[in-house]
Each structure stands twice: as structure tokens, then as C-alpha cells.
Design a protein around this motif. Structure first.
Motif, PDB file in Angstrom:
ATOM      1  N   TRP A 121      33.311  50.712  42.883  1.00 21.48           N
ATOM      2  CA  TRP A 121      34.139  50.097  41.831  1.00 21.48           C
ATOM      3  C   TRP A 121      35.173  51.107  41.300  1.00 21.48           C
ATOM      4  CZ3 TRP A 121      34.044  51.663  36.597  1.00 21.48           C
ATOM      5  CH2 TRP A 121      34.861  50.902  35.767  1.00 21.48           C
TER       6      TRP A 121
ATOM      7  N   LEU B 225      39.810  46.210  50.653  1.00 22.62           N
ATOM      8  CA  LEU B 225      39.095  45.062  51.233  1.00 22.62           C
ATOM      9  C   LEU B 225      37.802  45.523  51.894  1.00 22.62           C
ATOM     10  CD1 LEU B 225      42.094  43.065  52.742  1.00 22.62           C
ATOM     11  CD2 LEU B 225      40.673  42.375  50.811  1.00 22.62           C
TER      12      LEU B 225
ATOM     13  N   PHE C 176      30.224  45.168  47.799  1.00 23.92           N
ATOM     14  CA  PHE C 176      30.026  43.997  46.942  1.00 23.92           C
ATOM     15  C   PHE C 176      29.499  42.813  47.762  1.00 23.92           C
ATOM     16  CE2 PHE C 176      33.381  45.153  43.438  1.00 23.92           C
ATOM     17  CZ  PHE C 176      32.681  46.316  43.185  1.00 23.92           C
TER      18      PHE C 176
ATOM     19  N   THR D 104      48.405  44.226  37.806  1.00 24.32           N
ATOM     20  CA  THR D 104      47.355  45.251  37.841  1.00 24.32           C
ATOM     21  C   THR D 104      46.184  44.821  36.952  1.00 24.32           C
ATOM     22  OG1 THR D 104      49.131  46.870  38.104  1.00 24.32           O
ATOM     23  CG2 THR D 104      46.958  47.739  37.622  1.00 24.32           C
TER      24      THR D 104
ATOM     25  N   THR E 197      43.959  42.420  38.727  1.00 28.26           N
ATOM     26  CA  THR E 197      43.176  43.137  39.751  1.00 28.26           C
ATOM     27  C   THR E 197      41.984  43.841  39.113  1.00 28.26           C
ATOM     28  OG1 THR E 197      45.265  43.510  40.897  1.00 28.26           O
ATOM     29  CG2 THR E 197      43.393  44.779  41.667  1.00 28.26           C
ATOM     30  N   LEU E 198      42.240  44.547  38.016  1.00 33.68           N
ATOM     31  CA  LEU E 198      41.161  45.303  37.375  1.00 33.68           C
ATOM     32  C   LEU E 198      40.099  44.373  36.797  1.00 33.68           C
ATOM     33  CD1 LEU E 198      43.163  48.191  35.628  1.00 33.68           C
ATOM     34  CD2 LEU E 198      42.055  48.175  37.858  1.00 33.68           C
TER      35      LEU E 198
ATOM     36  N   LEU F 271      38.098  42.925  39.845  1.00 32.79           N
ATOM     37  CA  LEU F 271      37.260  43.954  40.469  1.00 32.79           C
ATOM     38  C   LEU F 271      36.071  44.303  39.582  1.00 32.79           C
ATOM     39  CD1 LEU F 271      39.900  46.443  41.955  1.00 32.79           C
ATOM     40  CD2 LEU F 271      38.330  44.966  43.219  1.00 32.79           C
TER      41      LEU F 271
ATOM     42  N   LEU G 206      43.049  40.547  46.164  1.00 33.90           N
ATOM     43  CA  LEU G 206      43.472  41.874  46.631  1.00 33.90           C
ATOM     44  C   LEU G 206      44.562  41.757  47.703  1.00 33.90           C
ATOM     45  CD1 LEU G 206      40.100  43.858  46.820  1.00 33.90           C
ATOM     46  CD2 LEU G 206      41.821  43.878  45.016  1.00 33.90           C
TER      47      LEU G 206
ATOM     48  N   PHE H 294      47.935  40.212  45.412  1.00 33.76           N
ATOM     49  CA  PHE H 294      48.544  41.177  44.489  1.00 33.76           C
ATOM     50  C   PHE H 294      49.671  42.004  45.124  1.00 33.76           C
ATOM     51  CE2 PHE H 294      48.019  45.651  42.810  1.00 33.76           C
ATOM     52  CZ  PHE H 294      48.816  45.467  41.700  1.00 33.76           C
TER      53      PHE H 294
END
Lengths: 102, 175
Positions: free
Chosen positions: A16, A51, A58, B43, B46-47, B50, B165, B168
Motif C-alpha cells: 500500500w 497493477l 491485494f 490523485t 487514486t489514494l 488504494l 489505476l 487515472f
């Protein structure tokens, strides 16, 4: 799941952290004034690494059936390659698809 | 589960193909496009995704070791970060519309809305699914041995994350 293939919490945390750093760093590559193909290569490389991290840590793709694993990896690897190819050979793609677009 | 995920991947593969063809035919519009969008918002999405995916992965690990309370906590955290995505979307849309970036703002913006709204729909499905999984986990429906529902949701959420991902850099970075 075999014990040696188990992914620990610490590795997920590190993955992460890597993803966050790559996302911020990747945004920096995109805002640079370098040649379009070079930017595409840099951005695609970051995309491919991210990716792969998501797939491994994950999604735990190594646990999936080999056919599923191959198909998902083909999608994940194909996308960055397509980004580079369509940036470098945009004119050719435009010519080839001219009849479709009209 | 994988059939559904492959449907999602196929849908986006087609949309990406349309994106590449449109980009090849309108290189100037796509070159200037990213400057019209908010890189901060991109961004931020994305954060959020994730971090939400990370929480879901930790929740699954907590369930595997039989810690139901930790699973619920990680899932709730994942839900909160997941909600960050539509929240940022509201602010970004307000900004975009204030700048005149609506459906008539050219091929780049139309492609952008088409792909990102389709992705947003998948995020909404994911958030609804996450609520369902949180409730089921809280009620003790999953055990260390049998938690396939939680695993199926986690796979869907991570694939939705992977799709973002890809989206973006296409819209926010490739100038």
C-alpha cells in the motif's frame, strides 16, 4: 493455500505504501515537459508496477486458477503496452480506424 | 464471481479501445486535455481507492485468522475511504462545470465523462456490496473456514481499483 504463499499483513502494508508513493511520483512524471513517448513510457511503467502490486498483494492472483490468472495479467500488462504503442503510432492507428470513424 | 469480474474487464476493455481510437483521431484535444482536469482530484481518487483496497485486504486477513471485530473495523475503514471517491467527484464536477467542462466541451471531456461515470457506477455497486458484507460480518455470517462472500467482494473491489489505476493516467497524466 500453501503456507509459503501466504502474504502477511506487513507485506500488504508495504505494498500500500509503495502504491501511494508511486501514485504521487507518477503524477510528477505526467506533469513533466518531456517528449510525449517518453512520458508515455514512464507513466506506463508506473501503471504496470502498480497493477502488479494490486494483483499480487491485494487480489492475491497467484491463488486463482491459472487461466484466470493469465487472462487478468494479460489485461494488466496489455494496457501499459497499448498506451505506449498508441502514443508512438497514433498516426497508424488513426489511418487503420479511419473507416470506422468516418 | 470471476464471470462478473470478466464482464467488468470486457466492458472497460471496449471503452479503452474507444479511448485509444478517439485519441489517435484527435491528438491535439487529448494532448491538451489533462491540463483542463484537476490533477489533485485525480490523485485524490487514486489514494482513496488504494487505501480502501488496502483496508479490505487487511479485513480479509483478519477474517482468515478469526478476528471478526478487526474484520468489521477494517471494512468500515475501507467503506469510509471508498466514500472519499464520490465525495471528491462532487467537488470535481462542481469545478468542471464552473469552468464550462460539460458534455459539449469536446471529445476529450466526453470520453472522460463516459469512462469515469461508468467507473463511478461500479464504485457505487462496490460500496453497496461493502455495506452488505459489513452487516453480514457483524452478524457472524462469515467464519475462518467459510467467508467466500467476503472474498468475492474483495476481488470485485480490487478489480474496480485496478481499472481506476488504468483510467487515472489516461486522462490526468498523458498529455
Amino acid at each position: 493455500m500453501s503456507p509459503e504463499r501466504k502474504i502477511g499483513d506487513r507485506r500488504i502494508d508495504l505494498a500500500w505504501l509503495m502504491l501511494v508513493l508511486l501514485s504521487v511520483g507518477g503524477a510528477g512524471i505526467g506533469s513533466s515537459d518531456a517528449n510525449a513517448v517518453l512520458v508515455a513510457v514512464g507513466v506506463s511503467l508506473v501503471m504496470a508496477i502498480k497493477l502488479r502490486l494490486v494483483c499480487t498483494y491485494f487480489l492475491e492472483l497467484h491463488e486463482a486458477h491459472p487461466r484466470i490468472r493469465r487472462a487478468v495479467l494479460a489485461f494488466c500488462h496489455g494496457m501499459p503496452i497499448l498506451v505506449i504503442l498508441t502514443t508512438a503510432f497514433g498516426d497508424t492507428l488513426s489511418r487503420l480506424t479511419g473507416a470506422l470513424v468516418g | 464471481m470471476w464471470v462478473g469480474i470478466f464482464c467488468e474487464i470486457t466492458e472497460f476493455a471496449l471503452l479503452f479501445a474507444v479511448f485509444f481510437v478517439a485519441r489517435a483521431h484527435h491528438p491535439e484535444a487529448f494532448q491538451a486535455g489533462p491540463e483542463r482536469l484537476s490533477l489533485l482530484a485525480g490523485t485524490g481518487y487514486t489514494l482513496m481507492l488504494l487505501t480502501s483496497g488496502w483496508c479490505v485486504a487487511r479485513a480479509l486477513h483478519a477474517m482468515r485468522r478469526g478476528d471478526r471485530r478487526a474484520t468489521v473495523r477494517w471494512m468500515l475503514a475501507g467503506f469510509v475511504f471508498g466514500l472519499g471517491y464520490p465525495t471528491i467527484k462532487v467537488f470535481e464536477l462542481q469545478r468542471n462545470f464552473a469552468l464550462g467542462l460539460d458534455g459539449s466541451a469536446g471529445v476529450f471531456i466526453v470520453s472522460y465523462y463516459y469512462l469515469t461515470f461508468t467507473h463511478l457506477v461500479h464504485v457505487f455497486w462496490g460500496l453497496l456490496g461493502m455495506m452488505w458484507v459489513i452487516v453480514r460480518t457483524g452478524l457472524g455470517a462469515y467464519t475462518t473456514e467459510e467467508h467466500s462472500g467476503l472474498e468475492a467482494f474483495a476481488c470485485y473491489w480490487h478489480v474496480t481499483d485496478m481499472i481506476w489505476l488504468m483510467i487515472f493516467p489516461l486522462f490526468y497524466l498523458l498529455g
